[in-house]
Design an enzyme around this catalytic site. Structure first.
Site, PDB file in Angstrom:
ATOM      1  CE  LYS A  47      -4.172  -1.941   0.082  1.00 50.91           C
ATOM      2  NZ  LYS A  47      -5.085  -1.793  -0.702  1.00 50.91           N
ATOM      3  CD  GLU A  56     -10.043   3.891   0.876  1.00 51.14           C
ATOM      4  OE1 GLU A  56      -9.620   5.196   0.588  1.00 51.14           O
ATOM      5  OE2 GLU A  56      -9.363   3.054   0.178  1.00 51.14           O
ATOM      6  CB  SER A  61      -0.352  -8.241  -1.052  1.00 54.25           C
ATOM      7  OG  SER A  61      -0.944  -8.847  -0.425  1.00 54.25           O
TER       8      SER A  61
HETATM    9  C1  LIG Z   1      -1.641  -6.974   2.805  1.00 58.77           C
HETATM   10  C2  LIG Z   1      -2.884  -6.611   1.759  1.00 58.77           C
HETATM   11  N1  LIG Z   1      -3.029  -7.357   0.644  1.00 58.77           N
HETATM   12  C3  LIG Z   1      -4.146  -7.003  -0.225  1.00 58.77           C
HETATM   13  C4  LIG Z   1      -5.130  -6.100   0.230  1.00 58.77           C
HETATM   14  C5  LIG Z   1      -6.145  -5.829  -0.849  1.00 58.77           C
HETATM   15  O1  LIG Z   1      -6.021  -4.605  -1.427  1.00 58.77           O
HETATM   16  P1  LIG Z   1      -5.879  -4.735  -2.958  1.00 58.77           P
HETATM   17  O2  LIG Z   1      -6.723  -5.678  -3.674  1.00 58.77           O
HETATM   18  O3  LIG Z   1      -6.039  -3.346  -3.357  1.00 58.77           O
HETATM   19  O4  LIG Z   1      -4.239  -5.193  -3.342  1.00 58.77           O
HETATM   20  C6  LIG Z   1      -4.969  -5.258   1.558  1.00 58.77           C
HETATM   21  C7  LIG Z   1      -5.905  -4.268   1.530  1.00 58.77           C
HETATM   22  O5  LIG Z   1      -5.843  -3.862   2.593  1.00 58.77           O
HETATM   23  C8  LIG Z   1      -3.810  -5.606   2.136  1.00 58.77           C
HETATM   24  O6  LIG Z   1      -3.767  -5.086   3.308  1.00 58.77           O
END
Ligand SMILES: Cc1ncc(COP(=O)(O)O)c(C=O)c1O
Length: 475
Positions: free
Chosen positions: A153, A175, A459
């Site tokens: 993020k 948000e 992620s």
């Molecule tokens: C670690 C992590 N991965 C994935 C996501 C999902 O978001 P996005 O689909 O925008 O990557 C989030 C959302 O808060 C997150 O914190």
């Protein structure tokens, strides 16, 4: 690594409809990246095929001049926001070729965020998925969990904060669901001396208490949202309400590739560094491209960040994994692309979980970051033209991907196989969101030829989820 932009400009716009002229013109028009459509076809793609027969090869901008990806995307917002969105789009376009901005962003991504993030060969996970004859895929993790603040993020939050500074806006709102985007935004506001207000569903505040504390520690005001299911959708609605009221002084750092144009395009570009690094690292490590990319999909930013670089490489499979919650037939899930219908939410047209009357169905996922009834419009487009594949994973399967043992008697067998995997095999505790992508490997790996190179976007890290996981654990 330089962050390059690939957004449309007026000069190069080849929309199927009449061109849109932003109210503020860009000083630095940039080259448009074009995308040839030749995959399996849905209605919008069929329309393009027809045009192709008549006019020769059709190229499609992603998005077009209206901010549309095929029929998806657009700007479904109150009049009061139109100027702010045009202003944002123009600022984004002019920064694309702004050397000073690029230098500042690259420097912060390197020295503050810690990029580039490693592409790590998960040797024991690879071993785990080997078949009895010793064959199986090779699994790599793109380590976004190692970024400052623990998730992807921050790539977007940093870039948007710099943009806000250029726009002269000192009040930032955002948000958050899992709290990772909230923490990233609070972090960059501390770094740049900006006022920060984070909207967060009351239920999410409970399940992500650690991140609420982190945001407050960083100086942000966290406003609880009690409406609806008190989760990400409701927090987003509240943030948009705030923006409508305070648009003159405020920049809204939207946290995914969702919302009205230009956000889906802009957030994608700020995360595209993930895919660019992956291409370079793959070339260094094995002299080629990955064969399969896997990422979880909430709004879709980490997936789009990884996929974008490879969309035109048709030999690279793109796989997004959504949250199936208690199961696709339970009515309690967040599998928008698998089960949704086309509709409008938070300013954009996309797939959406809705009932027969078009009312939003409240989603469910154990993972706060995936607990959203909509999805970024570009994912809807990639699904419809058959370029990306989307599957879903239940809460139980995802938990299996993250931690220790837990006591859900209905499918102990499954969890015995799946649980503990990444933590015990690689010493990496993934976020619950990421665990959805990892859990899909159970289904995917047995189908892949020997030596297939799979990159999973790691992620985020799972520290924030321990509180949630403890409820299900039997240790
Ligand atoms: C670690 C992590 N991965 C994935 C996501 C999902 O978001 P996005 O689909 O925008 O990557 C989030 C959302 O808060 C997150 O914190």
């Amino acid at each position: 690594m330089a962050v390059a932009f690939t957004n449309p400009s007026i000069e190069t716009c080849t929309s199927l409809t009449k061109p849109f002229r932003p109210s503020l013109s860009s000083k630095n028009p940039i080259t448009l990246k074009r995308f040839s459509v030749s995959s399996s076809l849905s209605s919008s793609a069929l329309q393009m095929e027809e045009q192709q027969r008549e006019n020769g090869p059709v190229v499609l901008q992603r998005p077009d001049c209206f901010g549309r990806f095929g029929k998806f995307g657009g700007k479904y917002v109150p009049e009061t926001l139109m100027y702010a969105l045009s202003e944002l789009e123009s600022a984004f376009q002019s920064l694309a070729n702004d050397v000073e901005f690029q230098k500042e962003l690259d420097g912060i991504l390197k020295d503050y965020v810690g990029r580039e993030s490693p592409l790590y060969f998960a040797e024991r996970l690879t071993e785990h998925y080997k078949r009895p004859n010793g064959e199986g895929p090779l699994i790599y993790l793109k380590r976004e969990d190692l970024n400052h603040t623990g998730a992807h993020k921050i790539n977007n939050a940093i870039a948007q904060a710099l943009l806000a500074k250029r726009l002269g806006k000192k009040r930032i709102i955002a948000e958050t669901g899992a709290g990772q985007h909230g923490v990233a935004t609070a972090t960059v506001c501390a770094r740049f001396g900006l006022d920060c207000i984070i909207y967060m569903g009351a239920q999410d505040m409970e399940r992500q208490a650690l991140n609420v504390f982190r945001m407050r520690l960083l100086g942000a005001e966290v406003r609880a949202v009690h409406s609806g299911t008190a989760t990400l959708k409701d927090a987003t609605s509240e943030a948009i309400r705030d923006w409508v009221t305070n648009v003159e002084s405020t920049h809204y750092i939207l946290g995914s590739v969702a919302g009205p144009h230009p956000y889906p395009m802009m957030v994608r570009e700020f995360h595209a560094v993930i895919g660019k690094e992956t291409r370079k690292q793959a070339l260094e490590k094995w002299g080629g491209k990955p064969d399969v990319l896997v990422a979880c999909v909430g709004g879709g930013s980490n997936a789009m960040g990884l996929f974008h670089e490879f969309v035109e490489n048709k030999d690279v499979r793109l796989i997004g994994v959504e949250a199936a919650g208690f199961g696709l037939d339970s009515g309690k899930h967040a599998a928008t692309l698998s089960k949704g219908e086309v509709g409008v939410l938070h300013g954009a047209m996309s797939y959406l979980l809705q009932d027969e009357d078009g009312q939003v169905i409240e989603p469910h996922s154990i993972s706060a970051g995936l607990d959203y009834p909509g999805v970024g419009p570009e994912h809807s487009f990639l699904k419809d033209i058959g370029r990306a594949e989307y599957y879903s994973v239940t809460d139980e399967e995802a938990l299996g991907g993250i931690l220790f043992t837990f006591n859900l008697s209905s499918s102990v067998q499954l969890t015995q196989i799946a649980f503990k995997r990444l933590s015990r095999l690689e010493g990496i505790i993934p976020a619950l969101e990421t665990s959805h992508a990892l859990a899909y490997l159970e289904t995917l790996c047995p189908t892949l030829p020997d030596g297939t190179r799979v990159v999973v976007n790691c992620s985020g890290r799972g520290d924030k989820d321990v509180q949630t996981a403890i409820k299900y654990l039997q240790v």
